[in-house]
Design an enzyme around this catalytic site. Structure first.
Site, short mmCIF file in Angstrom:
data_model
loop_
_atom_site.label_atom_id
_atom_site.label_comp_id
_atom_site.label_asym_id
_atom_site.label_seq_id
_atom_site.Cartn_x
_atom_site.Cartn_y
_atom_site.Cartn_z
CE LYS A 41 53.98 -20.06 -8.61
NZ LYS A 41 53.58 -21.06 -9.62
CB SER A 132 47.26 -28.77 -8.11
OG SER A 132 47.95 -29.93 -8.48
#
Ligand code: PNS
Length: 163
Positions: A41, A132
């Site tokens: 990711k 986040s």
């Protein structure tokens, strides 16, 4: 010994995550903050950096008698929870929009580990919009995230982004 895991990407830890850790600490003897190793990711911080940042931010090795442990994991959350002997998986719900995704994960985790409960805690209202991803996006575009992300982590984000 009531042990729970609090799994997440924590890229980076926000004050919303800290709020959930504080709220869940009276419920368990030990909470393992389980940082997902997800290099595919392309996280801003490596899994080792995220673990170190969290260890540096936590108010101590315990809150009100609940031990706080930081560890990383790969693979299924349900498997990691079982390996650690956890009775529960903690997840924070910020707003109704989180519920559908969280419910699907909880039901899948229950199918994988029928004895494992998922405990949902509601974050404080002031963090109901904090994620986040949003914090990284705003910060990278020059916006302020003070009060939403711990100061020490903002400093590390600044250094990381200026590289
Ligand atoms: O902080 P996040 O990104 O919302 O956390 C999501 C996380 C890490 C809890 C979820 O992606 C996860 O459990 N990943 C590990 C792989 C897994 O178990 N997938 C099936 C979930 S039912």
């Amino acid at each position: 010994m009531r042990r729970a895991i609090f799994p997440g990407s924590f890229d980076p830890l926000t004050n919303g995550h800290l709020d959930i850790i504080r709220r869940s600490s009276p419920l368990f003897d030990e909470i393992v903050i389980a940082v997902l190793n997800n290099p595919e990711k392309h996280p801003l911080f490596s899994v080792e950096e995220r673990c170190d940042l969290i260890r540096g931010i936590l108010p101590g090795a315990e809150i009100d008698g609940c031990s706080l442990v930081v560890d990383s994991f790969s693979g299924l959350t349900a498997d990691f929870a079982r390996q650690r002997g956890a009775a529960a998986i903690i997840r924070g719900i910020r707003a109704i929009g989180d519920y559908e995704y969280e419910l699907r994960m909880a039901l899948m985790n229950r199918r994988l580990q029928p004895e494992m409960e998922t405990v949902f805690l509601t974050a404080a209202e002031e963090y109901s919009f904090v994620s986040s991803t949003l914090m990284k996006q705003v910060f990278e575009l020059g916006g302020r995230v003070d009060g939403l992300v711990p100061d020490a982590i903002i400093e590390k984000m600044r250094k990381k982004i200026s590289k």
